[in-house]
Motif scaffolding. Structure first.
Motif, mmCIF file in Angstrom:
data_model
loop_
_atom_site.group_PDB
_atom_site.id
_atom_site.type_symbol
_atom_site.label_atom_id
_atom_site.label_comp_id
_atom_site.label_asym_id
_atom_site.label_seq_id
_atom_site.Cartn_x
_atom_site.Cartn_y
_atom_site.Cartn_z
ATOM 1 N N ALA A 51 0.840 -1.349 -0.693
ATOM 2 C CA ALA A 51 0.019 -0.182 -0.282
ATOM 3 C C ALA A 51 0.629 1.341 -0.145
ATOM 4 O O ALA A 51 0.449 1.986 -0.854
ATOM 5 C CB ALA A 51 -1.151 0.060 1.396
ATOM 6 N N GLN A 52 2.072 1.376 0.213
ATOM 7 C CA GLN A 52 2.414 2.508 1.166
ATOM 8 C C GLN A 52 3.651 2.836 -0.571
ATOM 9 O O GLN A 52 3.257 3.572 -0.898
ATOM 10 C CB GLN A 52 3.694 2.383 1.933
ATOM 11 N N THR A 53 3.605 1.555 -1.387
ATOM 12 C CA THR A 53 4.694 1.609 -2.233
ATOM 13 C C THR A 53 3.412 2.167 -3.608
ATOM 14 O O THR A 53 4.159 3.260 -4.435
ATOM 15 C CB THR A 53 5.794 0.139 -2.654
ATOM 16 N N ALA A 54 1.986 1.324 -3.567
ATOM 17 C CA ALA A 54 1.813 2.280 -4.839
ATOM 18 C C ALA A 54 0.602 3.536 -4.396
ATOM 19 O O ALA A 54 0.564 4.087 -5.523
ATOM 20 C CB ALA A 54 0.403 1.324 -4.254
ATOM 21 N N MET A 55 1.516 4.046 -3.333
ATOM 22 C CA MET A 55 0.645 5.644 -2.765
ATOM 23 C C MET A 55 2.051 6.663 -3.260
ATOM 24 O O MET A 55 1.513 6.968 -4.143
ATOM 25 C CB MET A 55 0.507 5.805 -1.268
ATOM 26 N N ILE B 147 -8.461 5.753 -6.421
ATOM 27 C CA ILE B 147 -8.873 4.124 -7.236
ATOM 28 C C ILE B 147 -7.509 3.579 -7.442
ATOM 29 O O ILE B 147 -7.446 2.804 -7.887
ATOM 30 C CB ILE B 147 -9.970 5.405 -8.446
ATOM 31 N N GLU B 148 -6.453 5.274 -8.435
ATOM 32 C CA GLU B 148 -5.253 4.882 -8.403
ATOM 33 C C GLU B 148 -4.808 3.607 -7.777
ATOM 34 O O GLU B 148 -3.998 2.822 -7.380
ATOM 35 C CB GLU B 148 -4.670 5.945 -8.882
ATOM 36 N N ILE B 149 -4.996 4.316 -6.546
ATOM 37 C CA ILE B 149 -3.834 3.304 -4.971
ATOM 38 C C ILE B 149 -4.234 2.110 -4.992
ATOM 39 O O ILE B 149 -3.487 0.714 -5.222
ATOM 40 C CB ILE B 149 -4.036 3.702 -3.995
ATOM 41 N N LYS B 150 -5.870 2.007 -4.773
ATOM 42 C CA LYS B 150 -6.672 0.524 -4.982
ATOM 43 C C LYS B 150 -5.802 0.115 -6.605
ATOM 44 O O LYS B 150 -6.342 -1.458 -5.842
ATOM 45 C CB LYS B 150 -7.598 1.444 -5.095
ATOM 46 N N GLU B 151 -5.811 -0.088 -7.548
ATOM 47 C CA GLU B 151 -5.875 -0.279 -8.331
ATOM 48 C C GLU B 151 -4.422 -1.431 -8.470
ATOM 49 O O GLU B 151 -4.477 -2.175 -8.834
ATOM 50 C CB GLU B 151 -6.508 0.257 -10.063
ATOM 51 N N ASP B 152 -3.836 -0.588 -8.245
ATOM 52 C CA ASP B 152 -1.652 -0.978 -7.588
ATOM 53 C C ASP B 152 -2.262 -2.353 -7.044
ATOM 54 O O ASP B 152 -1.239 -3.217 -7.145
ATOM 55 C CB ASP B 152 -1.462 0.454 -7.503
ATOM 56 N N ILE B 153 -3.083 -2.281 -5.547
ATOM 57 C CA ILE B 153 -2.520 -2.745 -4.182
ATOM 58 C C ILE B 153 -3.201 -4.303 -5.291
ATOM 59 O O ILE B 153 -3.149 -5.479 -4.899
ATOM 60 C CB ILE B 153 -3.404 -2.273 -3.727
ATOM 61 N N GLU B 154 -4.645 -4.304 -5.838
ATOM 62 C CA GLU B 154 -5.237 -5.172 -6.634
ATOM 63 C C GLU B 154 -4.563 -5.763 -7.287
ATOM 64 O O GLU B 154 -4.523 -7.739 -7.567
ATOM 65 C CB GLU B 154 -6.509 -4.496 -6.941
ATOM 66 N N ILE C 40 -9.161 -6.285 -1.685
ATOM 67 C CA ILE C 40 -8.473 -4.709 -1.510
ATOM 68 C C ILE C 40 -10.551 -3.863 -1.088
ATOM 69 O O ILE C 40 -11.172 -4.466 -2.508
ATOM 70 C CB ILE C 40 -8.167 -3.867 -2.787
ATOM 71 N N ILE C 41 -11.322 -3.381 -0.466
ATOM 72 C CA ILE C 41 -12.234 -3.110 -0.663
ATOM 73 C C ILE C 41 -12.221 -1.459 -1.215
ATOM 74 O O ILE C 41 -13.328 -0.986 -2.097
ATOM 75 C CB ILE C 41 -13.132 -3.368 1.319
ATOM 76 N N SER C 42 -11.434 -1.562 -0.098
ATOM 77 C CA SER C 42 -11.363 -0.084 -1.007
ATOM 78 C C SER C 42 -10.416 1.014 0.242
ATOM 79 O O SER C 42 -9.838 0.717 1.301
ATOM 80 C CB SER C 42 -12.633 1.387 -0.360
ATOM 81 N N VAL C 43 -9.594 2.627 -0.878
ATOM 82 C CA VAL C 43 -8.656 2.666 -0.392
ATOM 83 C C VAL C 43 -9.346 4.402 -0.210
ATOM 84 O O VAL C 43 -9.740 5.011 -0.826
ATOM 85 C CB VAL C 43 -7.120 3.068 -0.858
ATOM 86 N N LYS C 44 -9.245 4.732 1.341
ATOM 87 C CA LYS C 44 -9.001 5.997 1.489
ATOM 88 C C LYS C 44 -8.302 7.261 1.693
ATOM 89 O O LYS C 44 -7.269 6.818 2.983
ATOM 90 C CB LYS C 44 -10.533 6.826 2.241
ATOM 91 N N VAL C 45 -8.119 8.028 1.375
ATOM 92 C CA VAL C 45 -6.481 9.464 1.699
ATOM 93 C C VAL C 45 -7.517 10.162 3.002
ATOM 94 O O VAL C 45 -8.383 10.651 2.752
ATOM 95 C CB VAL C 45 -6.686 10.417 0.786
ATOM 96 N N ARG C 46 -7.014 9.922 4.025
ATOM 97 C CA ARG C 46 -7.526 11.726 4.719
ATOM 98 C C ARG C 46 -6.595 12.423 4.762
ATOM 99 O O ARG C 46 -7.417 12.991 4.785
ATOM 100 C CB ARG C 46 -7.405 10.856 6.023
#
Length: 325
Positions: free
Chosen positions: A177-181, A202-209, A219-225
């Motif tokens: 996840a860190q690398t994809a971000m 969306i981009e981070i989620k696709e890279d992790i998947e 991977i359900i979802s990624v949320k930038v806080r």
């Protein structure tokens, strides 16, 4: 101070930590479970005690007494039964190995293993897991360092793959996840990162998947806080936004003036063809100017003659009669 930061990292997301060691600890530290295994522990204790009591009872009936041999036999038998009787909680899957080779995946509920031959190597939690992660001072496409903080929601759907395809699936997902971000941030400008959070998610989620699918992870979802940019750049972006707003306001004003000019041009053509309409318009403007205040307007004689041209002969005679009276 370092120890205090480490403890806080283990409790919560690594929001304010800035060193590499803290980032690694954040990826490898598991969020404490809120559920309890007290029921399973009590069951194991009960099985151990009941097995020992049964063996001691059999020895008492058979020999008429309880000796050292009976106690040792009761302990060994209780340990064997305890090592073969297990409970998996409702959300758990247990991977069982036999002589080091994958035998089966069991759970939830009660399951048995062969003592000394089989053992449960890993308990996989199949509930949704929330993993906080962040990337500190990551360069965007326009070479601006930004710090992005996010949360990853994921679940293990295949316990067998999570055990056999990756050494530590939790740490692997966190590092991925860190690398994809970092890769997603590096492909975007600072303005895109700040304004297009949904696209970044969306981009981070696709890279992790792409990578995590082989590990039995969904991977359900990624949320930038939070997205933090340098203070000096924030001021520059604020000035840029203000200038852009002024530009839009001036464009809107000029468009309105252009529309008004076109309308006045059409009105001018109409009044040029009809002199009476122009004079009626002048009277209407004069009326509007004094209606609110209730004032009196003194009209020059040359202008009043223009009013007379608009009135008909009958109106002129009527006004003349009133004047004579």
């Amino acid at each position: 101070m370092r120890r205090r930061k480490a403890d806080r990292t283990m409790r919560d997301a690594p929001y304010e930590l800035t060193d590499k060691e803290a980032e690694i600890r954040a990826a490898t530290s598991y969020v404490p479970r809120k559920s309890s295994r007290n029921g399973a522990v009590i069951f194991s204790i009960a099985v151990f005690a009941m097995t020992g009591a049964v063996v001691l009872g059999v020895a008492l009936v058979a020999t008429g007494g309880i000796g050292l041999a009976a106690i040792v036999a009761a302990l060994l038998t209780a340990l064997l039964v305890l090592s073969s009787t297990h409970i998996a909680l409702s959300w758990e899957k247990v991977v069982v190995l036999r002589f080091g080779k994958l035998a089966r995946v069991v759970g939830p509920g009660l399951y048995l293993t062969i003592p000394l031959i089989e053992h449960g190597t890993i308990r996989v939690d199949q509930r949704t897991i929330a993993t906080p992660f962040y990337a500190e001072k990551t360069l965007t496409a326009d070479l601006v360092p930004v710090t992005v903080d996010a949360v990853l929601f994921w679940v293990v759907w295949d316990a067998e793959k999570a055990c056999t395809e990756v050494e530590d699936y939790y740490a692997a997902v966190s590092f991925l996840a860190q690398t994809a971000m970092r890769e997603a941030v590096g492909r975007s400008t600072v303005a895109e990162v700040a304004l297009r959070r949904d696209q970044l998610d969306i981009e981070i989620k696709e890279d992790i998947e792409k990578e995590a699918a082989n590990w039995g992870v969904d991977i359900i979802s990624v949320k930038v806080r939070d997205i933090r940019i340098p203070d000096e750049l924030q001021e520059a972006m604020s000035l840029e936004a203000q200038a852009e707003q002024r530009k839009k306001a001036r464009i809107i004003l000029m468009e309105a003036e252009q529309d008004i000019c076109e309308m006045m041009d059409d009105m001018g053509d109409t009044y040029a063809k009809n002199d009476a309409a122009l004079r009626l318009r002048a009277m209407h403007l004069l009326y509007e100017s004094v209606r609110e205040t209730g004032g009196t307007v003194v009209v020059p004689s040359s202008f009043s003659e223009g009013f007379g041209d608009v009135l008909g002969d009958a109106a002129k005679d009527a006004l003349g009669g009133k004047a004579e009276a």
